[in-house]
Enzyme design. Structure first.
Site, PDB file in Angstrom:
ATOM      1  N   LYS A  65      63.580  40.162  17.082  1.00  0.00           N
ATOM      2  CA  LYS A  65      64.658  40.871  17.886  1.00  0.00           C
ATOM      3  C   LYS A  65      65.222  40.065  18.719  1.00  0.00           C
ATOM      4  O   LYS A  65      64.771  39.320  19.417  1.00  0.00           O
ATOM      5  CB  LYS A  65      64.242  42.104  18.195  1.00  0.00           C
ATOM      6  CG  LYS A  65      63.383  43.067  17.439  1.00  0.00           C
ATOM      7  CD  LYS A  65      62.978  44.132  18.353  1.00  0.00           C
ATOM      8  CE  LYS A  65      64.056  45.189  18.701  1.00  0.00           C
ATOM      9  NZ  LYS A  65      63.728  46.391  19.441  1.00  0.00           N
TER      10      LYS A  65
ATOM     11  N   GLY B  83      72.744  47.563  18.728  1.00  0.00           N
ATOM     12  CA  GLY B  83      73.630  47.628  17.525  1.00  0.00           C
ATOM     13  C   GLY B  83      73.092  47.378  16.284  1.00  0.00           C
ATOM     14  O   GLY B  83      73.638  47.208  15.371  1.00  0.00           O
ATOM     15  N   GLY B  84      71.909  47.010  16.312  1.00  0.00           N
ATOM     16  CA  GLY B  84      71.135  46.685  14.875  1.00  0.00           C
ATOM     17  C   GLY B  84      71.345  45.255  14.773  1.00  0.00           C
ATOM     18  O   GLY B  84      70.920  44.844  13.631  1.00  0.00           O
TER      19      GLY B  84
ATOM     20  N   ARG C 180      75.847  51.357  28.829  1.00  0.00           N
ATOM     21  CA  ARG C 180      77.064  51.752  28.384  1.00  0.00           C
ATOM     22  C   ARG C 180      77.053  53.090  27.908  1.00  0.00           C
ATOM     23  O   ARG C 180      76.268  53.807  27.410  1.00  0.00           O
ATOM     24  CB  ARG C 180      77.640  50.639  27.560  1.00  0.00           C
ATOM     25  CG  ARG C 180      76.796  50.585  26.250  1.00  0.00           C
ATOM     26  CD  ARG C 180      77.330  49.734  25.183  1.00  0.00           C
ATOM     27  NE  ARG C 180      76.191  49.310  24.396  1.00  0.00           N
ATOM     28  CZ  ARG C 180      75.895  50.010  23.330  1.00  0.00           C
ATOM     29  NH1 ARG C 180      76.379  51.270  23.267  1.00  0.00           N
ATOM     30  NH2 ARG C 180      74.984  49.683  22.399  1.00  0.00           N
TER      31      ARG C 180
END
Length: 680
Positions: free
Chosen positions: A172, A178-179, A306
């Site tokens: 990752k 957001g993928g 956010r």
């Protein structure tokens, strides 16, 4: 954009400090969403935009708008200096970043502080800490909340420690979200390539190529808790959302409440989320994301500092306007409710509508929307920046909009979502609407027997089942729609010629046409203004038009009701949407504009040339003239709508010509690389 509140509404308190004007440093549906609430609060709004979006809805809706630059993200939505300059010029007192772009950028927060502009969000220190997955995990672990263990460092450092890994693992981006910047690695031999590709993607999307590796959970659930925290030390959660229906780590369907949690687990996870917010000194809206394993043990995944894409399902089930809360918190107001004042009511399901082709491996589908029809259904909220025909640009995220269905229970919310999606019609580009309808109707989803792996593991069978559903559709409503649209008859009051009055169909008793490429024949006769007779497959049917406009038909066939949506293409063919599917209808006895020639841009990929299957930007070029290549070699990578697409050599051979350079924008089907002809 339609936005509905529930019965209660946000509990307002007297204003302390309120903004007169705020700038929204974003675009698309989230910019429109923020403006909607700000304007309801009596706050003037300022839009920013790239030159190519000067006619976008968020620009038209704002009280003022400022162009940031021509088209590249580096000079527009990712340019801190240009955004601050627009805020200063407009005399905005605050900036709302939305999600994506600079929404989690400490640099933007610092620039706001230096220029006496309020940032509607948390502090730069919190964003910096929680925006880095490695540091965030270390901090959360210190609070006692469970986390998945992992390793980080340079590619060489991780490879050096790789013998300690238990496969499969997940690579990752440390600063990701957001993928994006995520890859599954099934075995050690794949790790090096995955680290390099993920690091490159992370540097491109987030400006930070740092990666880390963690254990890959088998069939987890994705559960997240929405936080609100004011500047006076009050932190509450607005309960959970389940976001387990994902494809390639990108959420597709979200719902609240989660059908997986019981009340005990809900309280435990909610308390853990609030504890993280309190310990870090959080302010504004934020989301704590968890993974839940088969045994319902939860682990901290990440924090989004956010507003989330899926925030509408929380708003629909709690009656709290999260954007309004963000603005009030930034203005110094305390929260007007306690945790015990909040409760979930009913059920909400959000479906993300993307410009992509499920039948073509979900390839991005930017381009011109020729016809657009939004559902107008009670209990449905549609967050979008589209109101009609528009161009979906390959530079931006492929999400067109978010359709949210609300009902008193999950079963009814699913039904409402399906019905509304069937009324959501987009022609000109491919979308995932039919795929969403199919997903909602699967037994696995309806029985809550899914995980974050479901869509990826079942992708082929889901697409096949969707294709079978389309094949089972009765064609008669499609044929009627196409023939009615293709030859509109004049009203008796219109000044028509004798040939129009007697009807063109009398000259062509049998009409040849094709539906999705399959040739058919039928004869249709006009009996009165809204009454027709159709002969098809040795049967005569009676058609009564109940309601119609240029693109929307409601009619009966032998007493059975049907609704369809029709639009035309430049070549004279038609797009006909019915029951959530779109079919292609074409008269074979007439020539359209596009039938007379074949455009050069339609050259197809072959053994001799490499073309891009979609508009995009070349981010990596591995080819040069004279180079020998093997079948399957990656010759270039084209980025479109935040997705990397590797274009491979179709055969062994030698490169004859390279017609593209890195960072160049390319068109769909344009030849990019030519291979030498094969010799016998």
């Amino acid at each position: 954009m339609a936005r509905q509140k529930g019965n209660g509404g946000y509990k307002s308190i007297p204003k302390k400090i309120m903004f007169q004007k705020i700038l929204i440093a974003n675009r698309g549906e989230i910019a429109v969403r923020i403006m909607d609430t700000a304007q309801e609060m009596g706050i003037r709004t300022v839009a920013v935009y790239a030159a190519v979006e000067k006619d976008a809805l968020h620009v038209q809706m704002a009280d003022e708008a400022y162009c940031l630059g021509q088209e590249s993200l580096a000079e527009t939505y990712l340019n801190v200096d240009n955004i601050i300059a627009a805020a200063q010029k407009s005399r905005s007192q605050a900036i709302h970043p939305g999600y994506g772009f600079l929404s989690e950028s400490p640099a933007l927060v610092k620039a706001c502080e230096e220029n006496n502009i309020t940032f509607i969000g948390p502090s730069s220190e919190v964003i910096r800490l929680m925006g880095n997955k490695i540091e965030a995990r270390r901090f959360v672990k210190s609070t006692g909340v469970p986390v998945l263990e992992g390793i980080t460092g340079s590619k060489e450092d991780i490879l050096h420690q790789s013998d300690t890994l238990e496969y499969p693992v997940l690579v990752k981006a440390a600063a990701g979200g957001g993928g994006k910047g995520m890859r599954i690695v099934q075995q050690a031999s794949q790790l090096s390539e995955a680290l390099e590709a993920t690091s490159r993607e992370a540097a491109s999307y987030f400006g930070d190529g740092t990666v880390y590796v963690e254990k890959y959970l088998d069939a987890p659930r994705h559960i997240e808790f929405q936080l609100l925290a004011d500047q006076h030390g009050h932190v509450v959660h607005l309960f959970e959302r389940e976001c387990s229906v994902q494809r390639r780590y990108q959420k597709i369907i979200e719902e609240a409440p989660s059908p997986t949690l019981d009340e005990s687990l809900r309280k435990e996870m909610g308390a853990a989320a609030v504890r993280i917010g309190q310990e870090i000194g959080y302010t504004s809206a934020g989301t704590i994301e968890f993974l839940l394993d088969r045994d319902k043990h939860f682990y901290f995944l990440e924090m989004n500092t956010r507003i989330q894409v899926e925030h509408p399902v929380t708003e629909m089930t709690t009656d709290v306007d999260i954007v309004e809360a963000q603005i009030r918190i930034a203005a110094g107001e305390p929260l007007s409710f306690l945790q015990e004042d909040l409760q979930q009511q009913g059920h909400a399901i959000e479906c993300r509508v993307y410009a992509e082709s499920p039948e073509n491996q979900f390839m991005p589908s930017p381009g011109l929307i020729r016809y657009y029809h939004a559902p107008q259904t009670p209990g449905i909220r549609l967050d979008t920046a589209l109101t009609g025909p528009a161009t979906v640009d390959s530079r931006y995220d492929p999400m067109i909009g978010k359709l949210v269905a609300y009902a008193q229970n999950r079963k009814e919310a699913i039904r409402k979502a399906v019905d509304a999606l069937k009324q959501y019609v987009i022609h000109g580009i491919d979308t995932n609407i039919a795929f969403l309808i199919h997903l909602l109707q699967t037994e696995a989803f309806q029985n809550n027997e899914i995980s974050t792996k479901y869509c990826d593991q079942q992708a082929e069978s889901l697409i096949q089942a969707m294709a079978q559903e389309k094949q089972k559709l009765p064609l008669l409503p499609v044929i009627v729609s196409g023939l009615l649209f293709d030859h509109k008859m004049p009203n008796a009051s219109q000044n028509a010629s004798v040939w129009q009055q007697i009807g063109f169909w009398r000259l062509l008793p049998v009409i040849d046409f094709s539906v999705d490429g399959e040739t058919k024949q039928a004869a249709i006769r006009k009996l009165s203004e809204n009454h027709f007779s159709l002969d098809y497959q040795d049967k005569t049917s009676q058609i009564i038009i109940k309601d119609k406009d240029r693109n929307h038909y409601h009619f009966t066939i032998d007493g059975q009701s049907f609704t369809s949506f029709v639009s035309d293409n430049e070549d004279g063919s038609l797009n006909i949407s019915y029951e959530g599917f779109t079919l292609h209808f074409k008269r074979n006895d007439s020539l359209g504009q596009g039938d007379l020639s074949v455009a050069a841009s339609q050259e197809a990929a072959s053994d001799h040339q490499i073309v891009s299957p979609m508009p995009g930007k070349v981010i990596q070029l591995n080819a040069r003239p004279g180079q020998e290549v093997k079948k399957g070699d990656t010759l270039l990578i084209v980025e479109a709508m935040k997705m990397e697409n590797s274009l491979l050599a179709p055969r062994d051979g030698k490169i004859k010509e390279v017609r593209v350079a890195e960072q160049e924008m390319v068109e769909r089907n344009k030849p990019l690389i030519l291979l030498e002809e094969l010799r016998d």
